[in-house]
Enzyme design. Sequence first.
Site, mmCIF file in Angstrom:
data_model
loop_
_atom_site.group_PDB
_atom_site.id
_atom_site.type_symbol
_atom_site.label_atom_id
_atom_site.label_comp_id
_atom_site.label_asym_id
_atom_site.label_seq_id
_atom_site.Cartn_x
_atom_site.Cartn_y
_atom_site.Cartn_z
ATOM 1 N N ASP A 15 0.842 -1.207 0.000
ATOM 2 C CA ASP A 15 0.000 0.000 0.000
ATOM 3 C C ASP A 15 0.876 1.256 0.000
ATOM 4 O O ASP A 15 2.021 1.223 0.450
ATOM 5 C CB ASP A 15 -0.900 -0.028 1.244
ATOM 6 C CG ASP A 15 -2.100 0.903 1.092
ATOM 7 O OD1 ASP A 15 -2.307 1.453 -0.007
ATOM 8 O OD2 ASP A 15 -2.822 1.094 2.086
ATOM 9 N N HIS A 32 3.367 3.754 -8.697
ATOM 10 C CA HIS A 32 3.257 2.344 -9.085
ATOM 11 C C HIS A 32 4.538 1.869 -9.788
ATOM 12 O O HIS A 32 4.976 0.743 -9.595
ATOM 13 C CB HIS A 32 2.036 2.127 -9.986
ATOM 14 C CG HIS A 32 0.738 2.410 -9.293
ATOM 15 N ND1 HIS A 32 0.461 1.964 -8.019
ATOM 16 C CD2 HIS A 32 -0.363 3.109 -9.695
ATOM 17 C CE1 HIS A 32 -0.749 2.373 -7.665
ATOM 18 N NE2 HIS A 32 -1.263 3.076 -8.654
ATOM 19 N N LEU A 126 13.261 -19.120 -5.001
ATOM 20 C CA LEU A 126 12.126 -18.413 -4.396
ATOM 21 C C LEU A 126 10.822 -18.754 -5.134
ATOM 22 O O LEU A 126 10.778 -18.761 -6.360
ATOM 23 C CB LEU A 126 12.379 -16.903 -4.475
ATOM 24 C CG LEU A 126 11.284 -16.027 -3.868
ATOM 25 C CD1 LEU A 126 11.281 -16.127 -2.349
ATOM 26 C CD2 LEU A 126 11.463 -14.568 -4.290
HETATM 27 C C1 FPP Z 1 -1.608 0.338 -3.476
HETATM 28 O O1 FPP Z 1 -1.173 1.668 -3.462
HETATM 29 C C2 FPP Z 1 -0.983 -0.386 -4.560
HETATM 30 C C3 FPP Z 1 -1.647 -0.902 -5.633
HETATM 31 C C4 FPP Z 1 -3.107 -0.814 -5.773
HETATM 32 C C5 FPP Z 1 -0.951 -1.568 -6.730
HETATM 33 C C6 FPP Z 1 0.274 -2.342 -6.409
HETATM 34 C C7 FPP Z 1 1.070 -2.434 -7.626
HETATM 35 C C8 FPP Z 1 2.418 -2.337 -7.719
HETATM 36 C C9 FPP Z 1 3.313 -2.258 -6.556
HETATM 37 C C10 FPP Z 1 3.123 -2.273 -9.031
HETATM 38 C C11 FPP Z 1 2.882 -3.381 -9.979
HETATM 39 C C12 FPP Z 1 3.104 -4.705 -9.417
HETATM 40 C C13 FPP Z 1 3.962 -5.634 -9.887
HETATM 41 C C14 FPP Z 1 3.920 -6.993 -9.312
HETATM 42 C C15 FPP Z 1 4.943 -5.333 -10.950
HETATM 43 P P1 FPP Z 1 -2.270 2.814 -3.600
HETATM 44 O O2 FPP Z 1 -2.281 3.249 -5.016
HETATM 45 O O3 FPP Z 1 -3.574 2.354 -3.067
HETATM 46 O O4 FPP Z 1 -1.632 3.918 -2.695
HETATM 47 P P2 FPP Z 1 -2.417 5.031 -1.869
HETATM 48 O O5 FPP Z 1 -3.280 4.311 -0.857
HETATM 49 O O6 FPP Z 1 -1.311 5.800 -1.254
HETATM 50 O O7 FPP Z 1 -3.214 5.823 -2.854
#
Ligand code: FPP
Length: 236
Positions: A15, A32, A126
Site C-alpha cells: 500500500d 506504481h 524463491l
Molecule cells: C496500493 O497503493 C498499490 C496498488 C493498488 C498496486 C500495487 C502495484 C504495484 C506495486 C506495481 C505493480 C506490481 C507488480 C507486481 C509489478 P495505492 O495506489 O492504493 O496507494 P495510496 O493508498 O497511497 O493511494
Amino acid sequence: MDNLKIPTHVAVIMDGNGRWAKAKGLPRKMGHVQGGKNVEDMLYICDELGIKYFTVYAFSTENWKRSEDEVSALMTLLRSYLSSGFKKAAKNNVRIRIIGDKTGLATDIQDLIRDLEEDSKNNTGLQFQIAINYGSRDEIKRMMQRTAEKIKNGELEPSDIDERYISDNLDTKDIPDPDLLIRTSGEQRISNFLLWQIAYSEFYFASCHWPDFGKEELIKAIEEYNKRDRRFGDAK
Ligand code: FPP
C-alpha cells in the site's frame, strides 16, 4: 540478524504507492512504477534472507474501480514485468505463479502468465506468487462453484469436503499458508487478501509506503515476528 528465525512464507499488501508519489509531487502512476521496481528488488532480498515463498497483492478485484488511466497504467506495468523483469527472475530459478481470476484479464496478459508459469514451473528457488485480479471472496466463490459442479456430476460427496480439500482447491494450492503478513503505509486492514490462508499468520504493519519498504524494513518486520509467541489455536 544471525539468529533470526526466517518465516517460510511472507505475504505483502503493497500500500501507499499513490501517497509516496503525492509526497514527491509526482503523478500516482509514478508511485506504481517505483512500487514495481521495489517488487523486483524484493525478490532478490527475500532469496538472500532465505524466505522460500513471497506473495504480493498487485491488483485486486476492486482495483478495476479506479480511474481508467490508473488501471491502464497498472496493466501496462504488469505486462512489462511479466515479459521482462519477472522473466529474468525465472531465469534465476524463481518460480512464478499468479493467483486470482486470470479469465478476467486481457488475453495477451493471460498468454504472458501462461508462458511464465510454464517456463518457471520446475524452478526450485524463491516461490513467488503475484495476486492479479484477486479477491479472497472471489477466490472462495470460484472454488465453491467448481465444487458444486463436481457434486452435481457425482464426482464428489459433500462429506469429502474438509479443510484440506478447501486449501487444495483455492488458487494457493501447493503453497503453504503465510507465516507473516505485512501491510505498508500505516493502514491496518486485510482488504480481501488471503482470508482463508491467514488464519494463523502474524501481522506486521509498517508505516512507510511500499516504494520505501526495503531490506532494512523487511528485517525489522522479521525481527518483530521473532518476538511473537506464535499460536495455532492450541493450548500452550
Ligand atoms: C496500493 O497503493 C498499490 C496498488 C493498488 C498496486 C500495487 C502495484 C504495484 C506495486 C506495481 C505493480 C506490481 C507488480 C507486481 C509489478 P495505492 O495506489 O492504493 O496507494 P495510496 O493508498 O497511497 O493511494
